[in-house]
Structure formats: C-alpha cells, structure tokens
Motif scaffolding. Sequence first.
Motif, mmCIF file in Angstrom:
data_model
loop_
_atom_site.group_PDB
_atom_site.id
_atom_site.type_symbol
_atom_site.label_atom_id
_atom_site.label_comp_id
_atom_site.label_asym_id
_atom_site.label_seq_id
_atom_site.Cartn_x
_atom_site.Cartn_y
_atom_site.Cartn_z
ATOM 1 N N SER A 127 3.349 -10.467 -16.084
ATOM 2 C CA SER A 127 3.374 -10.336 -14.629
ATOM 3 C C SER A 127 2.043 -10.801 -14.062
ATOM 4 C CB SER A 127 3.638 -8.880 -14.230
ATOM 5 O OG SER A 127 3.709 -8.756 -12.831
ATOM 6 N N ILE A 128 2.064 -11.160 -12.783
ATOM 7 C CA ILE A 128 0.846 -11.624 -12.106
ATOM 8 C C ILE A 128 0.836 -11.127 -10.677
ATOM 9 C CG2 ILE A 128 0.722 -13.742 -13.495
ATOM 10 C CD1 ILE A 128 1.762 -15.224 -10.964
ATOM 11 N N PRO A 129 -0.337 -11.150 -10.029
ATOM 12 C CA PRO A 129 -0.353 -10.948 -8.577
ATOM 13 C C PRO A 129 0.492 -12.019 -7.906
ATOM 14 C CG PRO A 129 -2.564 -10.740 -9.472
ATOM 15 C CD PRO A 129 -1.694 -11.255 -10.588
ATOM 16 N N HIS A 146 0.810 -1.223 0.000
ATOM 17 C CA HIS A 146 0.000 0.000 0.000
ATOM 18 C C HIS A 146 0.836 1.262 0.000
ATOM 19 C CE1 HIS A 146 -4.061 -1.720 0.488
ATOM 20 N NE2 HIS A 146 -3.413 -2.704 1.093
ATOM 21 N N GLY A 147 2.122 1.126 -0.094
ATOM 22 C CA GLY A 147 3.004 2.279 -0.111
ATOM 23 C C GLY A 147 4.312 1.949 0.579
ATOM 24 N N THR A 148 5.239 2.898 0.559
ATOM 25 C CA THR A 148 6.536 2.689 1.183
ATOM 26 C C THR A 148 6.374 2.324 2.658
ATOM 27 O OG1 THR A 148 7.540 4.286 -0.330
ATOM 28 C CG2 THR A 148 8.766 3.764 1.674
ATOM 29 N N HIS A 149 6.959 1.190 3.032
ATOM 30 C CA HIS A 149 6.922 0.681 4.409
ATOM 31 C C HIS A 149 5.507 0.397 4.893
ATOM 32 C CE1 HIS A 149 10.993 2.956 5.086
ATOM 33 N NE2 HIS A 149 11.109 1.911 4.285
ATOM 34 N N ASP A 150 4.605 0.112 3.961
ATOM 35 C CA ASP A 150 3.210 -0.152 4.323
ATOM 36 C C ASP A 150 2.722 -1.393 3.582
ATOM 37 O OD1 ASP A 150 0.548 -0.157 5.009
ATOM 38 O OD2 ASP A 150 0.066 1.778 4.089
ATOM 39 N N VAL A 151 2.850 -2.571 4.208
ATOM 40 C CA VAL A 151 2.312 -3.808 3.664
ATOM 41 C C VAL A 151 1.288 -4.351 4.640
ATOM 42 C CG1 VAL A 151 4.354 -4.360 2.302
ATOM 43 C CG2 VAL A 151 4.177 -5.205 4.634
ATOM 44 N N ALA A 154 6.387 1.197 -10.520
ATOM 45 C CA ALA A 154 5.179 0.632 -11.138
ATOM 46 C C ALA A 154 4.209 0.039 -10.122
ATOM 47 C CB ALA A 154 5.559 -0.438 -12.162
ATOM 48 N N MET A 155 4.580 -0.024 -8.843
ATOM 49 C CA MET A 155 3.705 -0.614 -7.835
ATOM 50 C C MET A 155 2.454 0.235 -7.633
ATOM 51 S SD MET A 155 5.064 -3.425 -6.766
ATOM 52 C CE MET A 155 4.193 -3.732 -5.232
ATOM 53 N N GLU A 156 1.337 -0.467 -7.401
ATOM 54 C CA GLU A 156 0.072 0.197 -7.116
ATOM 55 C C GLU A 156 -0.492 -0.352 -5.815
ATOM 56 O OE1 GLU A 156 -2.587 -0.208 -10.386
ATOM 57 O OE2 GLU A 156 -1.240 0.767 -11.840
ATOM 58 N N GLY A 205 -2.475 -2.136 -3.173
ATOM 59 C CA GLY A 205 -3.253 -3.369 -3.269
ATOM 60 C C GLY A 205 -2.577 -4.486 -4.017
ATOM 61 N N ASP A 206 -1.424 -4.213 -4.651
ATOM 62 C CA ASP A 206 -0.697 -5.269 -5.360
ATOM 63 C C ASP A 206 -0.295 -6.378 -4.378
ATOM 64 O OD1 ASP A 206 -0.869 -4.051 -7.794
ATOM 65 O OD2 ASP A 206 1.195 -3.331 -7.846
ATOM 66 N N VAL A 207 -0.513 -7.623 -4.793
ATOM 67 C CA VAL A 207 -0.149 -8.771 -3.968
ATOM 68 C C VAL A 207 1.322 -9.097 -4.179
ATOM 69 C CG1 VAL A 207 -0.608 -11.196 -3.457
ATOM 70 C CG2 VAL A 207 -2.491 -9.675 -4.094
ATOM 71 N N LEU A 208 2.055 -9.273 -3.082
ATOM 72 C CA LEU A 208 3.494 -9.495 -3.129
ATOM 73 C C LEU A 208 3.832 -10.986 -3.206
ATOM 74 C CD1 LEU A 208 4.582 -6.949 -0.368
ATOM 75 C CD2 LEU A 208 4.443 -6.584 -2.844
ATOM 76 N N GLY A 209 5.097 -11.272 -3.521
ATOM 77 C CA GLY A 209 5.589 -12.642 -3.416
ATOM 78 C C GLY A 209 5.899 -13.309 -4.735
ATOM 79 N N HIS A 210 7.171 -13.720 -4.919
ATOM 80 C CA HIS A 210 7.542 -14.415 -6.156
ATOM 81 C C HIS A 210 8.275 -15.721 -5.889
ATOM 82 C CE1 HIS A 210 10.967 -11.682 -5.243
ATOM 83 N NE2 HIS A 210 11.697 -12.745 -5.576
ATOM 84 N N GLU A 211 8.275 -16.191 -4.648
ATOM 85 C CA GLU A 211 8.831 -17.506 -4.338
ATOM 86 C C GLU A 211 7.731 -18.322 -3.681
ATOM 87 O OE1 GLU A 211 12.469 -17.443 -2.165
ATOM 88 O OE2 GLU A 211 13.238 -15.668 -3.185
ATOM 89 N N PHE A 212 7.184 -19.280 -4.424
ATOM 90 C CA PHE A 212 6.068 -20.037 -3.862
ATOM 91 C C PHE A 212 5.910 -21.371 -4.574
ATOM 92 C CE2 PHE A 212 4.381 -17.308 -7.191
ATOM 93 C CZ PHE A 212 3.515 -18.126 -7.897
ATOM 94 N N MET A 213 5.179 -22.263 -3.933
ATOM 95 C CA MET A 213 4.835 -23.551 -4.520
ATOM 96 C C MET A 213 3.457 -23.937 -3.993
ATOM 97 S SD MET A 213 7.125 -26.264 -2.334
ATOM 98 C CE MET A 213 6.272 -27.664 -3.089
ATOM 99 N N GLY A 214 2.874 -24.958 -4.580
ATOM 100 C CA GLY A 214 1.561 -25.349 -4.097
ATOM 101 C C GLY A 214 0.964 -26.501 -4.881
ATOM 102 N N GLU A 215 -0.321 -26.676 -4.683
ATOM 103 C CA GLU A 215 -1.078 -27.764 -5.311
ATOM 104 C C GLU A 215 -2.031 -27.185 -6.356
ATOM 105 O OE1 GLU A 215 -4.635 -30.899 -4.094
ATOM 106 O OE2 GLU A 215 -3.225 -30.210 -2.542
ATOM 107 N N VAL A 216 -2.028 -27.782 -7.534
ATOM 108 C CA VAL A 216 -2.921 -27.333 -8.606
ATOM 109 C C VAL A 216 -4.363 -27.675 -8.235
ATOM 110 C CG1 VAL A 216 -3.528 -27.597 -11.043
ATOM 111 C CG2 VAL A 216 -1.117 -27.620 -10.346
#
Length: 232
Positions: free
Chosen positions: A107-109, A7-12, A51-53, A55-66
């Motif tokens: 790019s994606i959320p 949501h902004g600098t130092h605001d997650v 380019a951040m807006e 409400g953007d969802v963070l995180g680019h290291e993840f795994m999971g179940e389809v």
Amino acid sequence: MKALTWHGTHDVRVDTVPDPQIQDPGDAILKVTATAICGSDLHLYNGLMPAMEAGDVLGHEFMGEVVEVGKDVRNLKKGDRVVVPFTISCGHCFFCDKRLYSLCETSIPGGQAEYVRVPHADVGPLKVHSDLKDEQLLFLSDIYPTGYMAAANCDISAGDTVAVWGCGPVGQFAIRSAWMLGAGRVIAIDRVPERLALAEKQSQAEVINFENDDPYQRLMEMTRGYGPDSCI
C-alpha cells in the motif's frame, strides 16, 4: 505539497504534507496531472475502514508524469506519461504470482495529491503512447477495467441480450464493454433519470426505470418472456 487527507469519519482536509521521496530502488515519483474520486472512497469517508489513520492521503485513481525513478526501474524514465492502476502490486508475492494482483498487500499514500510515490514501478504503471487527454486516459486507472471485467465475467456470446443493473460510472462502462464483447442488445436498469439518459443517448442501451416499472416484468416483455441471457 498539498494533498487530500483523512482525519476521521466525515472529516477530510487539504493539508500540506511532505513531498514523497524515493524509498526503494524500484520506486518512481510522479507529478499527478489528473486524479479522481471513486465511489469506494465513501467507505473511507464514512469510517468503514478500520485501518485508516489520521493524515492518510486518499486517492487510488490517478495518472501523471514521471519526475524521478529509482536505480532499479527499467521500464520508466523521467518525463514518461503514465496511468497508475488502482492496485499497487509487487509482482512477485504469493498472490501476484497467481495473477491476483488486487490481493497484494502493498500500500502507499494516495494520489489525490500533487506528487505520489509509486512502488514497484516496473510492474503496474501503464506508459501512455497517445495524445489522448488526461480526462480520457484516467479511466484506465480503475473505473473502465472494473466495468469491463463485469462484462467479461458474463462470458458474453455474440448476439446475447445483456441487462446491466445500475448505470453509475462503472455501469456505463459495463454497457459499453458489453457491446464491445458482442452483445446484440443491452438493457440498462436504474432509477436516476440522468444516468438512464446517458445510457440511452451515449451507449445506445434500452432503459428501464425501476421506480416506474417492475424490472423483472419489463425484462420479460422486452425479451418476449425469455429474459436476458446475461445480467451484470
């Protein structure tokens, strides 16, 4: 669903956001089972990415179940366990055709969420054929390939002495990768005692604390004046 949002600098914040939906026939929806915070997330946290807006969802290291796939997805099916590389690549643009997948502009959320939509699901996700735990496999999403590529770019020959400057998570993987690629000695350089202890005990590296010693001088002494053959 719940997700970590910017949501902004130092605001997650942890917000309630809409569940992801299939938007393209090549999409897959994952239930996130493990995710991580990367050092590069600090660039977002510190407001260095224009380019951040909000409400953007963070995180680019993840795994999971389809849990769902689009009609054009061939390589994955519901129930598959996958690790998603940090680069979301389309597989057929100018850069992807040159195997420069990290330059794809798709790019994606992010994945610091309960669920995530993965576009081009046949291109990037790595299907897991192992009973290894999430905490072990998650490294394949970003941090291990980053450390490995650093070592690989040094063109290490059997028996080389390799110096790794910086023993954070990527540095630790660079150390292990240097051994894998045939290094004869690995010297780890840092100033954080815990990092140096990990490099020494877990990765069998020799260590230099640059707050206590001049690293150049110590390298000369440790390598009998010839210096390291490679440096990461």
